[in-house]
Write an enzyme that holds these catalytic residues in place. Structure first.
Site, short mmCIF file in Angstrom:
data_model
loop_
_atom_site.label_atom_id
_atom_site.label_comp_id
_atom_site.label_asym_id
_atom_site.label_seq_id
_atom_site.Cartn_x
_atom_site.Cartn_y
_atom_site.Cartn_z
N GLU A 1 5.88 3.67 1.44
CA GLU A 1 6.61 4.86 1.87
C GLU A 1 7.49 4.57 3.08
O GLU A 1 8.64 5.00 3.15
CB GLU A 1 5.64 5.99 2.17
CG GLU A 1 5.31 6.78 0.91
CD GLU A 1 4.12 7.71 1.09
OE1 GLU A 1 3.59 7.81 2.22
OE2 GLU A 1 3.73 8.32 0.09
N SER B 1 0.84 -1.19 0.00
CA SER B 1 0.00 0.00 0.00
C SER B 1 0.88 1.23 0.00
O SER B 1 2.08 1.16 0.20
CB SER B 1 -0.86 0.01 1.25
OG SER B 1 -0.03 0.09 2.40
N LYS B 2 0.26 2.36 -0.22
CA LYS B 2 1.00 3.62 -0.25
C LYS B 2 1.76 3.82 1.07
O LYS B 2 2.95 4.10 1.07
CB LYS B 2 0.00 4.76 -0.46
CG LYS B 2 0.69 6.08 -0.71
CD LYS B 2 -0.33 7.18 -0.93
CE LYS B 2 0.41 8.51 -1.02
NZ LYS B 2 -0.46 9.66 -0.99
N ARG B 3 1.03 3.62 2.14
CA ARG B 3 1.64 3.84 3.45
C ARG B 3 2.83 2.91 3.69
O ARG B 3 3.91 3.34 4.09
CB ARG B 3 0.58 3.62 4.53
CG ARG B 3 1.12 3.61 5.94
CD ARG B 3 0.06 3.90 6.94
NE ARG B 3 -0.60 5.19 6.66
CZ ARG B 3 -1.48 5.76 7.46
NH1 ARG B 3 -1.82 5.16 8.57
NH2 ARG B 3 -2.02 6.91 7.17
N LYS B 4 2.61 1.61 3.41
CA LYS B 4 3.69 0.64 3.65
C LYS B 4 4.88 0.93 2.76
O LYS B 4 6.02 0.88 3.20
CB LYS B 4 3.18 -0.78 3.36
CG LYS B 4 2.42 -1.36 4.52
CD LYS B 4 2.13 -2.82 4.31
CE LYS B 4 1.46 -3.37 5.55
NZ LYS B 4 0.82 -4.65 5.31
#
Length: 495
Positions: free
Chosen positions: A267, A262-265
């Site tokens: 990053e 995911s985007k969060r992971k």
RNA sequence: GCCGCGUUCGUCUAGGGGUUUAGGACGCCGCCCUUUCACGGCGGUAACACGGGUUCAAAUCCCGUACGCGGUACCA
């Protein structure tokens, strides 16, 4: 295999094209090209609340950068357009109507609050996964429970409603997945999926099925997150009396720490998530494509490196793996280094000038810049690192690397001084790598010290760092004036 | 919870009943090349989730278990 293979990449413009989407697009593209078919881009902009203005532009630009050519899409329509779902709104309405008429779907008037209440009520009474299904719909407000004239009255009054799929109570829905084989679901586990939202827009499920049929899509190749909703789509195809396309669900790209990337992971793990980040950070598109192609697929031999064209002829769905694939950034860098070294120094020089914000580099003499790149190319992973590592070719070192400074010993100034004296008399034609090396050997022999005793201090003084391309060639390129100036500066600063 | 899909070196994968002391790549480690750093060359480390079957023979087929992941919205 059907003739005239037609596949589609159908992103929703709710954000920038991420790496998972790019891979889905790539697999679709490779499959299409392998079979001489068409690759279609369809924009699924049915969620108005999540619409992002520049997303479509970003998708187009990203595909273009990657070398994925769109045969039909919003930018180059074919005969089955329009290619944005928001522009096909009426169409879905008509098809929803057909389903209602045939009894495969129904109107539902429940408000969001009523739905929440229903779910809460069911949960309290011990049902852990409350559904709007064959059983619960009987206690809800819809055209199955309301008298017909009441339904008409609400419709005429302009009451808000949704259209829901009437999922059969007990039926085994099976289909063949080209990657996973037989897959089956029990219909009782399915929701009476909303097909048409109260804002008049279709949901993914309706729009997807209608468009895939109307656009003559032969193979639906998408991420595994869609596997669970495929039975709903199969039901829809059956209700319309259409033949369903072939299905293929791709394994997900996973984060090194587990779970869907995911985007969060991404990053937090230092992985660029959006294609535009790869563009901005100067990755080689060929490297990204080659890497992505091998993330969940392999041709079955020991080969690792392939051009897009080769991938097209090699790619088949039966060689796609079933399990999720962890994104390995180091392997990507390996690919990047490979493709970077494939590029001529001449081309790289032009790229460097484009990228650089340093005026000295922008105005650099081309043959000179190319020579520095010849030296640096083997030592970096990405084009932009060329400028970082090669900065000393254009600018005097502003500071000296702390770690490298450990090699600047108490006897260094004296040795450097002697070296300056040795090279100062050299005229222009004599100032070349071979002679510069001989001069260094003279000094170390005279002082009875090792090669490194002088070479490292020189390197620090000239480049500011403890590593880099061959020092003598570098000094030759830099020229006598610059070299002597830097040596003297170092003597002043480090004495 | 329920439903579904997975599971071979740390990672990506090959292998799909005997050809396997399980092959390749990335990473890591070592050596060579090089009086820097890299490139390159050579070598090494390291895996069939577990338990039952089926079979003369299972990493490969079947069943269970465990674990992981996905889905469970008027999001896609």
């Amino acid at each position: 295999m059907k003739d005239n293979v037609r596949v589609r990449f159908a992103p929703s413009p709710t954000g920038f094209l991420h790496i998972g989407g790019l891979r889905t697009a790539l697999y679709n593209y490779l499959f299409a090209r392998h079979h001489g078919g068409s690759f279609i881009l369809r924009i699924e902009d049915t969620d108005q609340s999540r619409y992002v203005e520049d997303a479509e532009k970003d998708i187009t630009k990203s595909l273009e950068w990657s070398g994925i050519e769109v045969d039909e899409g919003p930018g180059n329509p074919g005969s089955v357009g329009p290619y944005r779902q928001s522009e096909r709104k009426e169409l879905y309405h008509d098809y929803a109507q057909k389903l209602i008429e045939s009894g495969a779907a129904y109107y539902a008037f429940d408000t969001t609050e009523e739905l929440d209440q229903m779910r809460e009520r069911l949960q309290k009474s011990g049902n852990p996964s409350p559904k709007y299904d064959a059983i619960t719909r009987q206690s809800m407000i819809n055209s199955l429970t309301l008298p017909q004239d009441e339904v008409q009255k609400r419709l005429d009054a302009g009451d808000e409603y949704v259209v829901r799929l009437k999922v059969p109570r007990r039926e085994l829905i099976r289909f063949e997945d080209l990657i996973r084989g037989h897959v089956s679901f029990e219909s009782k586990g399915l929701d009476d999926q909303v097909l048409l939202k109260s804002d008049g827009m279709p949901t993914y499920h309706l729009a997807n099925v209608v468009d895939d049929h109307l656009m003559k899509i032969t193979h639906v190749i998408r991420g595994e997150e869609w596997l669970s909703s495929t039975p709903k789509h199969i039901l829809l195809y059956q209700a319309f009396g259409w033949e369903a396309p072939n299905m293929a669900h791709l394994p997900l790209i996973m984060s090194p720490s587990g779970g869907k990337l995911s985007k969060r992971k991404a990053e937090s793990e230092g992985i660029p998530i959006n294609t535009k980040d790869y563009i901005a950070n100067h990755y080689e598109p060929k490297a990204l494509i080659n890497f992505l192609a091998y993330l969940g697929w392999s041709p079955g031999d020991d080969s690792e490196l392939h051009t897009m064209q080769e991938l097209c002829s090699l790619f088949t769905l039966d060689r796609v793996s079933k399990g999720g694939a962890v994104f390995n950034h180091k392997k990507l860098m390996w690919y990047n280094e490979h493709y970077l070294r494939d590029i001529s120094s001449k081309k790289l020089a032009a790229r460097v000038k484009e990228i650089s914000t340093d005026e000295t580099i922008q105005n650099a003499d081309d043959p000179f810049l190319e020579k520095t790149i010849d030296l640096l190319k083997e030592r970096v992973s990405k084009v932009d690192e060329l400028m970082e590592m090669g900065d000393f070719f254009f600018n005097d070192p502003k500071e000296y690397d702390e770690k490298a400074l450990k090699k600047w010993k108490s006897d260094s100034p004296e040795l450097v001084k002697e070296y300056i004296e040795a090279i100062e008399p050299l005229d222009k034609s004599e100032f070349e790598a071979g002679t510069l090396k001989t001069k260094l050997e003279d000094v170390i022999n005279k002082n009875e010290v090792g090669f490194g005793k002088l070479m490292m201090p020189l390197r620090i003084a000239v480049t500011g760092q403890g590593f880099g391309p061959d020092l003598f060639t570098s000094m030759e390129l830099l020229g006598k004036d610059t070299v002597v100036r830097r040596l003297n500066t170092a003597l002043d600063r480090l004495a």
